[in-house]
Motif scaffolding. Structure first.
Motif, short mmCIF file in Angstrom:
data_model
loop_
_atom_site.label_atom_id
_atom_site.label_comp_id
_atom_site.label_asym_id
_atom_site.label_seq_id
_atom_site.Cartn_x
_atom_site.Cartn_y
_atom_site.Cartn_z
N VAL A 41 61.12 46.39 48.40
CA VAL A 41 59.72 46.77 48.54
C VAL A 41 59.02 46.66 47.19
CG1 VAL A 41 58.12 48.50 49.45
CG2 VAL A 41 60.50 48.43 50.27
N GLN A 42 57.89 45.96 47.16
CA GLN A 42 57.11 45.78 45.93
C GLN A 42 55.70 46.30 46.13
OE1 GLN A 42 58.51 44.25 43.22
NE2 GLN A 42 60.20 43.00 44.02
N LEU A 43 55.19 47.05 45.17
CA LEU A 43 53.81 47.54 45.20
C LEU A 43 52.96 46.59 44.36
CD1 LEU A 43 51.90 49.90 46.05
CD2 LEU A 43 52.39 50.92 43.81
N VAL A 44 51.96 45.96 44.99
CA VAL A 44 51.16 44.94 44.32
C VAL A 44 49.67 45.27 44.44
CG1 VAL A 44 52.87 43.14 44.70
CG2 VAL A 44 51.05 43.49 46.39
N ASP A 45 48.89 44.70 43.52
CA ASP A 45 47.44 44.89 43.58
C ASP A 45 46.83 44.08 44.72
OD1 ASP A 45 47.14 46.68 41.38
OD2 ASP A 45 47.41 45.00 40.01
N GLN A 46 47.39 42.90 44.98
CA GLN A 46 46.92 42.08 46.08
C GLN A 46 48.04 41.13 46.49
OE1 GLN A 46 43.55 40.09 44.32
NE2 GLN A 46 44.80 38.43 43.50
N LEU A 47 47.98 40.67 47.74
CA LEU A 47 48.97 39.73 48.21
C LEU A 47 48.78 38.39 47.51
CD1 LEU A 47 48.96 40.43 52.06
CD2 LEU A 47 50.44 41.40 50.30
N PRO A 48 49.84 37.72 47.10
CA PRO A 48 49.70 36.43 46.41
C PRO A 48 49.21 35.35 47.37
CG PRO A 48 52.01 36.90 46.84
CD PRO A 48 51.25 38.14 47.21
N GLY A 49 48.45 34.42 46.83
CA GLY A 49 48.03 33.26 47.58
C GLY A 49 49.05 32.14 47.46
N PRO A 50 48.74 30.97 48.01
CA PRO A 50 49.68 29.83 47.91
C PRO A 50 50.02 29.49 46.47
CG PRO A 50 47.94 29.38 49.50
CD PRO A 50 47.55 30.63 48.80
N ASN A 51 51.31 29.36 46.18
CA ASN A 51 51.80 28.98 44.84
C ASN A 51 51.41 29.98 43.76
OD1 ASN A 51 53.02 26.52 45.71
ND2 ASN A 51 50.96 25.62 45.81
N GLU A 52 51.10 31.21 44.14
CA GLU A 52 50.70 32.23 43.17
C GLU A 52 51.83 33.24 42.98
OE1 GLU A 52 47.20 35.60 42.43
OE2 GLU A 52 47.36 34.56 44.36
N LYS A 53 52.00 33.67 41.74
CA LYS A 53 52.94 34.73 41.43
C LYS A 53 52.16 35.97 41.01
CE LYS A 53 56.62 31.66 39.76
NZ LYS A 53 57.51 31.33 38.61
N VAL A 54 52.64 37.14 41.43
CA VAL A 54 52.02 38.40 41.01
C VAL A 54 53.10 39.31 40.45
CG1 VAL A 54 50.16 38.22 42.71
CG2 VAL A 54 52.27 39.42 43.30
N THR A 55 52.68 40.18 39.54
CA THR A 55 53.60 41.16 38.97
C THR A 55 53.44 42.48 39.72
OG1 THR A 55 53.47 40.15 36.79
CG2 THR A 55 54.26 42.43 36.90
N ALA A 56 54.54 43.01 40.23
CA ALA A 56 54.49 44.26 40.99
C ALA A 56 54.35 45.45 40.06
CB ALA A 56 55.76 44.40 41.83
N ARG A 57 53.63 46.45 40.54
CA ARG A 57 53.52 47.71 39.79
C ARG A 57 54.83 48.49 39.83
NH1 ARG A 57 47.95 50.89 41.30
NH2 ARG A 57 46.43 49.19 41.01
N ARG A 58 55.44 48.49 41.03
CA ARG A 58 56.68 49.25 41.23
C ARG A 58 57.52 48.50 42.23
NH1 ARG A 58 55.63 55.27 43.08
NH2 ARG A 58 57.90 55.28 42.85
N GLN A 59 58.80 48.85 42.29
CA GLN A 59 59.66 48.32 43.33
C GLN A 59 60.67 49.39 43.74
OE1 GLN A 59 62.00 44.98 41.95
NE2 GLN A 59 63.62 46.29 41.21
N THR A 60 61.20 49.23 44.93
CA THR A 60 62.29 50.08 45.39
C THR A 60 63.16 49.27 46.34
OG1 THR A 60 62.87 52.20 46.42
CG2 THR A 60 61.03 51.00 47.37
#
Length: 292
Positions: free
Chosen positions: A18-37
């Motif tokens: 489970v990853q907490l993100v600011d927004q869902l990534p779009g095509p070919n986009e990477k995002v950094t999660a705030r938290r994970q579990t």
């Protein structure tokens, strides 16, 4: 039924990332999660964990296997007081893995999982002995062949049977005649139904005595043999909706297991208590923090 009830939960166990993100990534986009579990997941597994948290003796009947991820999932549940009976203990295949993104601003979750697809389960040899001693037996509709066999045995043994209707699945029609209580999500859509009233009518026509439809933050609607009504959902600041429905079902199973003779008022009261716990689960990230 004692004050320390026993519940059997039949269905899916996954390994959740489970990853907490600011927004869902779009095509070919990477995002950094705030938290994970990472934790064991799946409707039946989470419901069993909630049941155990409330003081019940919970057993999960499922398919996990001996792969390291499966071992980790089973250990997580056993650490929460859940007894795991793995019907695929000799399998070295990875367990079902759920990849989950939770949007921080809304608490909404997006889930990708294979669920129970392709899992082979050895049927228990003695179903009568299996269900003996349980006050309540709950099904999430996954591993349907297993669910059908256990539900029929539980009904024959006089155990109260409960369906977590997260979605309509092949075989659900055959499962319903063995169900005493069905609480379905708004996404549960039997063929030909378009809304909660039609779902309730569908369940009534198939002789499910107590039935309800949960609708997120909207009032839950229910019916029993002699009446019906709604149950308001407590207003909370939503952090994460992941697992809230599973908590509702686990706590509902606990409430129902304390009522030897179920009545319409008793069912409504159990729904109110379970809805309160489910709302509490929405106020923390992941499927475990609400227990603290």
């Amino acid at each position: 039924m004692s004050q320390h009830p026993a519940g059997l939960f039949v269905g899916l166990c996954t390994f959740d990332v489970v990853q907490l993100v600011d927004q869902l990534p779009g095509p070919n986009e990477k995002v950094t999660a705030r938290r994970q579990t990472v934790a064991a997941g799946g409707p039946a597994a989470n419901a069993a964990a909630a049941f155990a948290h409330l003081g019940g003796a919970a057993t999960l009947l499922t398919s996990i296997g001996s792969h390291p991820l499966g071992v980790a999932a089973a250990a997580d549940l056993e650490g929460l007081g859940v007894t795991v009976r793995d019907l695929s203990a000799d399998s070295t295949e990875p367990p079902s893995v759920s990849s989950i993104l939770v949007t921080a601003s809304s608490g909404d979750r997006a889930v990708a999982s294979t669920n129970a697809a392709g899992r082979r389960i050895a049927q228990p040899p003695d179903l009568t002995a299996l269900v003996a001693g349980y006050d309540v037996v709950e099904f999430d509709g996954h591993h349907m062949d297993l669910a059908l066999a256990v539900a029929r045995a539980a009904r024959a043994a006089g155990c109260r049977t409960v369906l977590d209707g997260g979605s309509w699945k092949p075989g659900t029609e055959q499962l319903l005649p063995s169900i005493d209580v069905a609480v379905c999500a708004d996404s549960f859509r039997p063929p030909g139904t378009t809304g909660p009233e039609e779902v309730l009518r569908f369940l009534r026509d198939r002789h499910v005595p107590w039935r309800a439809v949960s609708r997120g933050g909207q009032p839950l609607v229910w019916e029993g043999p002699h009446g019906g009504g709604t149950v308001d959902v407590p207003a909370v600041r939503v952090v994460d909706t992941l697992g809230a429905g599973d908590v509702l079902h686990g706590t509902l199973a606990h409430q129902l297991s304390l009522q030897p003779e179920l009545t319409d008022p008793g069912f409504a009261g159990a729904l109110r208590a379970a809805t309160a716990w489910a709302s509490r689960a929405c106020t923390s990230f992941g499927t475990r923090e609400w227990m603290k």
